[in-house]
Design an enzyme around this catalytic site. Sequence first.
Site, PDB file in Angstrom:
ATOM      1  N   ASP A 161       0.859  -1.182   0.000  1.00  0.00           N
ATOM      2  CA  ASP A 161       0.000   0.000   0.000  1.00  0.00           C
ATOM      3  C   ASP A 161       0.900   1.239   0.000  1.00  0.00           C
ATOM      4  OD1 ASP A 161       0.917   0.266   2.602  1.00  0.00           O
ATOM      5  OD2 ASP A 161      -0.909  -0.535   3.491  1.00  0.00           O
ATOM      6  N   ASP A 173      -7.868  -7.447  -0.214  1.00  0.00           N
ATOM      7  CA  ASP A 173      -6.981  -7.666   0.930  1.00  0.00           C
ATOM      8  C   ASP A 173      -7.764  -7.323   2.176  1.00  0.00           C
ATOM      9  OD1 ASP A 173      -6.708  -4.593   0.738  1.00  0.00           O
ATOM     10  OD2 ASP A 173      -5.724  -5.108   2.624  1.00  0.00           O
ATOM     11  N   CYS A 212     -13.014 -28.465   4.769  1.00  0.00           N
ATOM     12  CA  CYS A 212     -11.742 -27.805   4.424  1.00  0.00           C
ATOM     13  C   CYS A 212     -10.601 -28.815   4.431  1.00  0.00           C
ATOM     14  CB  CYS A 212     -11.471 -26.695   5.433  1.00  0.00           C
ATOM     15  SG  CYS A 212      -9.917 -25.818   5.153  1.00  0.00           S
ATOM     16  N   CYS A 269      -7.265 -27.764   4.637  1.00  0.00           N
ATOM     17  CA  CYS A 269      -6.040 -27.089   5.078  1.00  0.00           C
ATOM     18  C   CYS A 269      -5.321 -27.960   6.108  1.00  0.00           C
ATOM     19  CB  CYS A 269      -6.340 -25.699   5.662  1.00  0.00           C
ATOM     20  SG  CYS A 269      -6.952 -25.697   7.354  1.00  0.00           S
ATOM     21  N   CYS A 272      -7.217 -28.236   9.426  1.00  0.00           N
ATOM     22  CA  CYS A 272      -8.433 -29.053   9.381  1.00  0.00           C
ATOM     23  C   CYS A 272      -8.128 -30.530   9.097  1.00  0.00           C
ATOM     24  CB  CYS A 272      -9.421 -28.488   8.362  1.00  0.00           C
ATOM     25  SG  CYS A 272     -10.141 -26.922   8.917  1.00  0.00           S
ATOM     26  N   HIS A 328      -5.816 -21.870   8.746  1.00  0.00           N
ATOM     27  CA  HIS A 328      -7.147 -22.110   8.168  1.00  0.00           C
ATOM     28  C   HIS A 328      -7.700 -20.842   7.529  1.00  0.00           C
ATOM     29  CE1 HIS A 328     -11.282 -23.278   7.544  1.00  0.00           C
ATOM     30  NE2 HIS A 328     -11.610 -22.142   8.131  1.00  0.00           N
TER      31      HIS A 328
END
Lengths: 390, 390
Positions: A93, A272, A310, A312, A315, A341
């Site tokens: 930014d 974002d 999920c 991930c 998980c 996650h």
Amino acid sequence: MAFSFNLDARDTHTAARAGTIATRAGKVLTPAFMPVGTAGSVKTLSPDELRDAGCDILLANTYHLSLRPGVDTVRRMGGLHEFMRWPGTILTDSGGFQVMSLSPLRRITEDGVEFRSHLDGSRAMLTPEEAIRIQDGLGTDIAMSLDELVEAQAPPEAVRTAVDRTVRWAARGLAERGRLRDAGLGSMALFGINQGGTDAIERGRCFERLAELPFDGYALGGLWVGEGRRLGLDMVEHDSRLFPADRPRYLMGVGHPMDVIDAVARGVDLFDCVLPTRNARRGTVFISTGRLVVKNAAYAHDARPLDPECDCYTCRRFSRAYLRHLFAAGELLGMRLASIHAVHHMVRLTRDARAAILAGRYATFRDQTWNRYHSGDTLVPTPGGVPEPS
Amino acid sequence: MAFSFNLDARDTHTAARAGTIATRAGKVLTPAFMPVGTAGSVKTLSPDELRDAGCDILLANTYHLSLRPGVDTVRRMGGLHEFMRWPGTILTDSGGFQVMSLSPLRRITEDGVEFRSHLDGSRAMLTPEEAIRIQDGLGTDIAMSLDELVEAQAPPEAVRTAVDRTVRWAARGLAERGRLRDAGLGSMALFGINQGGTDAIERGRCFERLAELPFDGYALGGLWVGEGRRLGLDMVEHDSRLFPADRPRYLMGVGHPMDVIDAVARGVDLFDCVLPTRNARRGTVFISTGRLVVKNAAYAHDARPLDPECDCYTCRRFSRAYLRHLFAAGELLGMRLASIHAVHHMVRLTRDARAAILAGRYATFRDQTWNRYHSGDTLVPTPGGVPEPS
């Protein structure tokens, strides 16, 4: 220069798009969610965990990094990619938002923003040119123009003034990048930021002038600052219709999964937000079926993963009961596992959105995702675990 | 029962031994350092990171886990291995040390230790039998007897009293495990703890009686509590000569790399300590050549890894400059990366020690490791980084 955007597909019934951004650091498939690496790390996570979550772009905060460790240090260590060992794309930014929200003093003049460091109180000046030089010094792939922000309820006159200044600052930033390029630097892409609050006419007037400047992409600024979801989405729709189809569109600071889903339908490519990871560090995660407050005692014996849908790392491996315990005990591993996650969930959401767009069925995907999110399935704690011997 | 210890080799010129402990959870090569997973996680680290560091055994704190999340929760979630997803061996302490050091109230009677939870102030009683039942409920692989601790400067009479009670409590704990086994439980190994402070005669008297009890291993208790390194090592030498060769020997709470090196030379097989990981979370790590305070500003531009001789994830990937920045910015990733190195360093140290013992050259290894540690090589910060364009 090493930046391109290819529009891979447009959805059939919505304004959703799938694209590919290419930078020096590789490809970014859009729609894409950027986790926020404020001070040179996405809090608690290693770069490999971000990669494993499918992430190919992250956002870093220019204000934080320029104060600590400083541009000079980052440059000496080979640039931000090398310093934090993140091989993917980095968008920075301008630093303007953090100056306005964190500095104990900020005074806006035509020249720029005068502020004090929130770390040591030292005074400094952030000009549109300096914002570009700092981002180039950090070694970013995509830089943002310095813009003037207005509050959600700012009077029309203040909005007009901010729009005019934002356009002048945008031109100055672009000119500064030109000077850097003349000196063999400034290879980064540069995005302009559209302003005008929730005044569609002002936003249109702002973009009319930004469009004359050869930016590599355009951001939707000044939204999700308290104006309400409905109005925000209207402005997204309005801006996206004006923005050229061949440049990426970035909706700043938006990160609730349902907001992302609806903004993609209106043509946004990049997002974002600290929300998913900040929530995660506080023991709350978004899952496919809603918002899970895993730190609640009710999950103390729930053997299911955070999100049964999920895949991930967290998980695949850990139970809600374990995460609940880690949060109760103040163990940092809890923040980490929840953050893994959180990033994975947002990246997967945008990847699934992309697949739906490529298949021309985004409207169906949006509706199904929305319904699933509001179903609340699996949110009710179950007294799971291994049965006691009777 | 699923516990065995095989003495693989004895060193030629020192009392160092290499062995293999086998438990239900797999093999543990000794000498071994156990990272401390106080509340069901080795702070900041995932079980996979421990495995990647070469770790095959960790220690968990019975006192902490029994207060939070509680034995019932851990049991319902399938035991501690399943709960924290750690497939390797777990050794639990008895809880006695934490009761004595953390409880705002503790009253020792022949029955046990009365204490208050440091979390909610509730009163409870830890007896030798309860210590065994709790550890079995957690699903540990190796349990420890409840012992009575004395302070470093305790008068002889207090030491004698504590020794006598420790022996009686050890017998009661062993009897309790027998009752559990009669009920089809209690498959864990159980270690007795030798006490007697720094009084060799008392330590000898204590062990004479412990040796009559069929423990699976023996621990050296009451050391490294302020008596000084020299005296501590003398007691280690003294105890190790008394302990049977065919049982593992565990020196509790010792974890400075040089202390580990010297205690291995005197015949110790197992170690645990929070020191390496606690230091790491505070920005200081042990490396091959000494103690590195990486959070120091002097390392702000040092492009070298924490330990140029280390092949841990952190040292393969990140610079001192980046870690220094993470600590300065209060980023949790700094604690994590330093902790990964800390665990890896201790595990590698004991693995290298084992290799030296198997090769019959431990004395040389000890001297070389000691000299290298005190060399201070690479500790002096260098202004590294990528050269500025001139």
